[in-house]
Write an enzyme that holds these catalytic residues in place. Sequence first.
Site, short mmCIF file in Angstrom:
data_model
loop_
_atom_site.label_atom_id
_atom_site.label_comp_id
_atom_site.label_asym_id
_atom_site.label_seq_id
_atom_site.Cartn_x
_atom_site.Cartn_y
_atom_site.Cartn_z
N ASP A 40 -35.29 -2.86 11.01
CA ASP A 40 -35.77 -1.73 10.60
C ASP A 40 -36.10 -1.46 9.02
O ASP A 40 -36.17 -2.66 8.48
CB ASP A 40 -34.95 -0.31 11.10
CG ASP A 40 -33.36 -0.86 10.53
OD1 ASP A 40 -33.34 -1.03 9.52
OD2 ASP A 40 -32.46 -0.30 11.43
N LYS A 62 -37.70 2.22 11.24
CA LYS A 62 -36.71 3.20 11.35
C LYS A 62 -36.32 3.58 9.92
O LYS A 62 -35.53 2.87 9.08
CB LYS A 62 -35.34 2.58 12.15
CG LYS A 62 -34.71 3.70 12.81
CD LYS A 62 -33.90 3.19 14.08
CE LYS A 62 -32.94 4.35 14.67
NZ LYS A 62 -31.98 4.75 13.82
N MET A 175 -26.44 8.65 2.41
CA MET A 175 -27.22 9.35 3.06
C MET A 175 -26.92 10.94 2.35
O MET A 175 -26.87 11.80 3.09
CB MET A 175 -27.08 9.34 4.41
CG MET A 175 -27.55 8.09 5.16
SD MET A 175 -27.10 7.96 7.06
CE MET A 175 -25.49 7.54 6.93
#
Length: 262
Positions: A40, A62, A175
Amino acid sequence: MTQHKPLGKVYLVGAGPGDPGLLTLKAYKLLKQCDIIIYDALLSEEIVKFIPDHIEKVFIGKSRHHSRLSQGEVEQMMVDKAKEGKIVVRLKGGDPFMFGRGGEEAETLTEAGIHWEVIPGVSSGIAAPAYAGIPTTHRDCASSVTFITGHDATNKPKVEWDKIRKAFNTLVIFMGITYVKDIVQQLLKSNYSADTLIAIIESGTTPKQKVRTATLATISDLVDADPVETPALIVIGDVVGYREKLKPFLSISQLDLSEFEK
Ligand SMILES: C[S@@+](CC[C@H](N)C(=O)[O-])C[C@H]1O[C@@H](n2cnc3c(N)ncnc32)[C@H](O)[C@@H]1O
């Protein structure tokens, strides 16, 4: 009598944080020997160069906002390919079990009766601070480190920010960039003081690495003035202060890896 093909196997492999020199030897050997690699967006282009042409490569594109395949479809692909007798590498940024959905994938494989193996990778949560001159633990100020996700699978923060230990603890938040102002507010509302140090490390361990340091009081203005690109990691705690001290003699070498290319 029908001959059944033997089942293949799936390897959940960590590709490291970006610097291709941090790929493990085990991962490197598998990249050369497997039948198919599913990878990804967090994977460095430099690592893709190691993969021989005859190996099937499936880029699932991704990222949080741009997935070509759903998580369920990716898992199904791993199961199907293993059932075809293939050696499958599911290559992931950093470490597969550190906020990488490796645990979910291992569950699916187990439920489907597919043999699997994990090859841990160097997580960005350790390596990006290290390359920035920030030791995540230090005997003088951090006897623990807490790895946190800035958002959970449903985008609704589940973290109990008011329960997080402050003393002698480093926070490493994955994140979290979209939510950095909310996170700072939560910490200030609990027991964190406005002068607590914070670092944001963008594209850690790559040539594009950029480090911003501030305090909880000043970080919001800093990111407004100089918006952060992803991937980026937030580090909070006294260890951030070591960067200024350690930086003058810290160098990061880029290995010449051309001999490892296909
Ligand atoms: C889905 S998580 C995967 C983490 C990965 N499994 C690991 O161990 O590093 C993605 C987050 O990891 C962090 N990340 C990954 N690579 C990074 C890098 N090179 N520099 C800074 N942060 C990074 C960012 O917070 C990004 O949003």
